[in-house]
Motif scaffolding. Sequence first.
Motif, PDB file in Angstrom:
ATOM      1  N   UNK A  62       0.853  -1.189   0.000  1.00 51.07           N
ATOM      2  CA  UNK A  62       0.000   0.000   0.000  1.00 51.07           C
ATOM      3  C   UNK A  62       0.888   1.238   0.000  1.00 51.07           C
ATOM      4  N   UNK A  63       0.653   2.112  -0.964  1.00 56.10           N
ATOM      5  CA  UNK A  63       1.366   3.386  -1.058  1.00 56.10           C
ATOM      6  C   UNK A  63       0.422   4.478  -0.572  1.00 56.10           C
ATOM      7  N   UNK A  64       0.831   5.138   0.479  1.00 51.43           N
ATOM      8  CA  UNK A  64       0.009   6.189   1.091  1.00 51.43           C
ATOM      9  C   UNK A  64       0.627   7.549   0.801  1.00 51.43           C
ATOM     10  N   UNK A  65      -0.150   8.443   0.211  1.00 54.74           N
ATOM     11  CA  UNK A  65       0.323   9.824   0.056  1.00 54.74           C
ATOM     12  C   UNK A  65       0.486  10.383   1.452  1.00 54.74           C
ATOM     13  N   UNK A  66       1.659  10.951   1.764  1.00 52.79           N
ATOM     14  CA  UNK A  66       2.038  11.173   3.154  1.00 52.79           C
ATOM     15  C   UNK A  66       2.307  12.637   3.487  1.00 52.79           C
ATOM     16  N   UNK A  67       1.957  13.549   2.570  1.00 47.72           N
ATOM     17  CA  UNK A  67       2.352  14.939   2.816  1.00 47.72           C
ATOM     18  C   UNK A  67       1.217  15.945   2.748  1.00 47.72           C
ATOM     19  N   UNK A  68       0.086  15.556   2.165  1.00 46.65           N
ATOM     20  CA  UNK A  68      -0.992  16.543   2.030  1.00 46.65           C
ATOM     21  C   UNK A  68      -2.335  15.845   2.210  1.00 46.65           C
ATOM     22  N   UNK A  69      -3.299  16.111   1.354  1.00 45.19           N
ATOM     23  CA  UNK A  69      -4.601  15.464   1.497  1.00 45.19           C
ATOM     24  C   UNK A  69      -5.293  15.837   2.785  1.00 45.19           C
ATOM     25  N   UNK A  70      -5.857  14.823   3.436  1.00 42.31           N
ATOM     26  CA  UNK A  70      -6.666  15.054   4.631  1.00 42.31           C
ATOM     27  C   UNK A  70      -5.835  15.431   5.846  1.00 42.31           C
ATOM     28  N   UNK A  71      -4.519  15.175   5.802  1.00 48.61           N
ATOM     29  CA  UNK A  71      -3.653  15.514   6.916  1.00 48.61           C
ATOM     30  C   UNK A  71      -2.773  16.719   6.607  1.00 48.61           C
ATOM     31  N   UNK A  72      -3.256  17.589   5.738  1.00 51.06           N
ATOM     32  CA  UNK A  72      -2.453  18.757   5.369  1.00 51.06           C
ATOM     33  C   UNK A  72      -2.320  19.750   6.519  1.00 51.06           C
ATOM     34  N   UNK A  73      -3.231  19.688   7.466  1.00 50.91           N
ATOM     35  CA  UNK A  73      -3.163  20.602   8.608  1.00 50.91           C
ATOM     36  C   UNK A  73      -3.816  21.942   8.353  1.00 50.91           C
ATOM     37  N   UNK A  74      -4.576  22.031   7.273  1.00 49.80           N
ATOM     38  CA  UNK A  74      -5.245  23.286   6.933  1.00 49.80           C
ATOM     39  C   UNK A  74      -6.634  23.292   7.556  1.00 49.80           C
ATOM     40  N   UNK A  75      -6.936  24.320   8.322  1.00 50.50           N
ATOM     41  CA  UNK A  75      -8.252  24.410   8.959  1.00 50.50           C
ATOM     42  C   UNK A  75      -8.163  25.200  10.243  1.00 50.50           C
ATOM     43  N   UNK A  76      -9.194  25.147  11.036  1.00 52.35           N
ATOM     44  CA  UNK A  76      -9.177  25.883  12.288  1.00 52.35           C
ATOM     45  C   UNK A  76     -10.508  25.816  13.004  1.00 52.35           C
ATOM     46  N   UNK A  77     -10.554  26.465  14.159  1.00 50.52           N
ATOM     47  CA  UNK A  77     -11.776  26.535  14.960  1.00 50.52           C
ATOM     48  C   UNK A  77     -12.043  27.984  15.332  1.00 50.52           C
ATOM     49  N   UNK A  78     -13.297  28.341  15.317  1.00 47.06           N
ATOM     50  CA  UNK A  78     -13.692  29.697  15.695  1.00 47.06           C
ATOM     51  C   UNK A  78     -14.849  29.621  16.688  1.00 47.06           C
ATOM     52  N   UNK A  79     -14.998  30.688  17.479  1.00 48.93           N
ATOM     53  CA  UNK A  79     -16.096  30.790  18.459  1.00 48.93           C
ATOM     54  C   UNK A  79     -16.125  29.580  19.403  1.00 48.93           C
ATOM     55  N   UNK A  80     -14.937  29.196  19.886  1.00 52.34           N
ATOM     56  CA  UNK A  80     -14.856  27.987  20.698  1.00 52.34           C
ATOM     57  C   UNK A  80     -15.680  28.112  21.972  1.00 52.34           C
ATOM     58  N   UNK A  81     -16.436  27.064  22.253  1.00 55.37           N
ATOM     59  CA  UNK A  81     -17.258  26.997  23.444  1.00 55.37           C
ATOM     60  C   UNK A  81     -18.628  27.633  23.306  1.00 55.37           C
ATOM     61  N   UNK A  82     -18.872  28.310  22.202  1.00 55.07           N
ATOM     62  CA  UNK A  82     -20.162  28.951  21.967  1.00 55.07           C
ATOM     63  C   UNK A  82     -21.056  28.061  21.109  1.00 55.07           C
ATOM     64  N   UNK A  83     -22.364  28.281  21.145  1.00 57.40           N
ATOM     65  CA  UNK A  83     -23.258  27.464  20.312  1.00 57.40           C
ATOM     66  C   UNK A  83     -22.952  27.560  18.826  1.00 57.40           C
ATOM     67  N   UNK A  84     -22.324  28.655  18.400  1.00 54.28           N
ATOM     68  CA  UNK A  84     -22.032  28.827  16.973  1.00 54.28           C
ATOM     69  C   UNK A  84     -20.614  28.362  16.620  1.00 54.28           C
TER      70      UNK A  84
END
Length: 358
Positions: free
Chosen positions: A129-151
Amino acid sequence: MKTYKIAAIPGDGIGGEVISAGVEVLQALAKREGHFAVAVDTFDWGGEYYKTHGRMMPANGRDLIRHHDAILFGSAGHPDIPDHVTLWGLRLAICQPFDQYANVRPTRILPGITSPLRGVEGNELDWVIVRENSEGEYAGVGGRVHQGLPIEAATDVSMFTRAGVERIMRFAFRLAQSRPRKLLTVVTKSNAQRHAMVMWDEIATTVAAEFPDVTWDKMLVDAMTVRMVMKPQTLDTIVATNLHADILSDLAAALAGSLGIAPTANLNPERTFPSMFEPIHGSAFDITGKGIANPIGTFWSSVMLLDHLGEAAAARRLMAAIERVTGDARFHTPDLGGHARTTDVTAAVIDAINGANS
């Protein structure tokens, strides 16, 4: 005499137990071969390091291992630390900056080990099995906003680049081309993921034209799980995205008998940076310190390390020793239904190395 510098990073849990066994075997093998030596530098990075220093590895950690010939890695994961901290703080902090974009995971049923698949023989399950190991779903791009709030909202964005997909596809086609069956399956999910995965499919088709001697097909990831279980003999080389291959390779290891035997190579094919080799079984804190961890995954990873270093004969000798030992039920650890200890398996492999024909 050539001396290879190896950076050993035991990490967490049973990582320390299996990496010390791996180092012992590598040094015994080097002594048996006689034309190379292994110099090992051990780095105590991981969860315990984090508890003291607030980070999984020092800020200059990569500089300390950048000029080693290879890295032997144990595991990342500690029950007292969130998993995303341990993974991104250590393993991915090495893989991604060192551009180890090709994660290669061979899977086959070793002698003496029984697959949970009914009636499947060893030659019917022999995959890489050859796994792409540098991007895709594990690229680390994203974030969280309004933490702890209903929104509150959170995103993880799968990033696919043409360059990244092209290089992993070429790597997989070349690997398939080097194997006897010259057969490749491209795993996708382009029916639902209609942008990145459609590009993945398109690039696979384009790259395939460069390898007319390779037979290839395409499989949706959900259907792929069924095919792996029901028709394992139809598969040989498999290429998939970071997340898909991560999941499928664990299934593959289980179908081959145990996660404890499964190896991984995190390759930087251009050799700009050192490549890293590791068993896939994780830190397994439930058995840490009991002396029963299966070191075969580390030994098989060491086979891949030796191949990468150009020591093909030594790699063959070690693989033959592994197969001799797994073929003897006396040396099966509890994950394989036996009672052997880590030290028993290690000693048996070293004995097999020293007893093998020249």
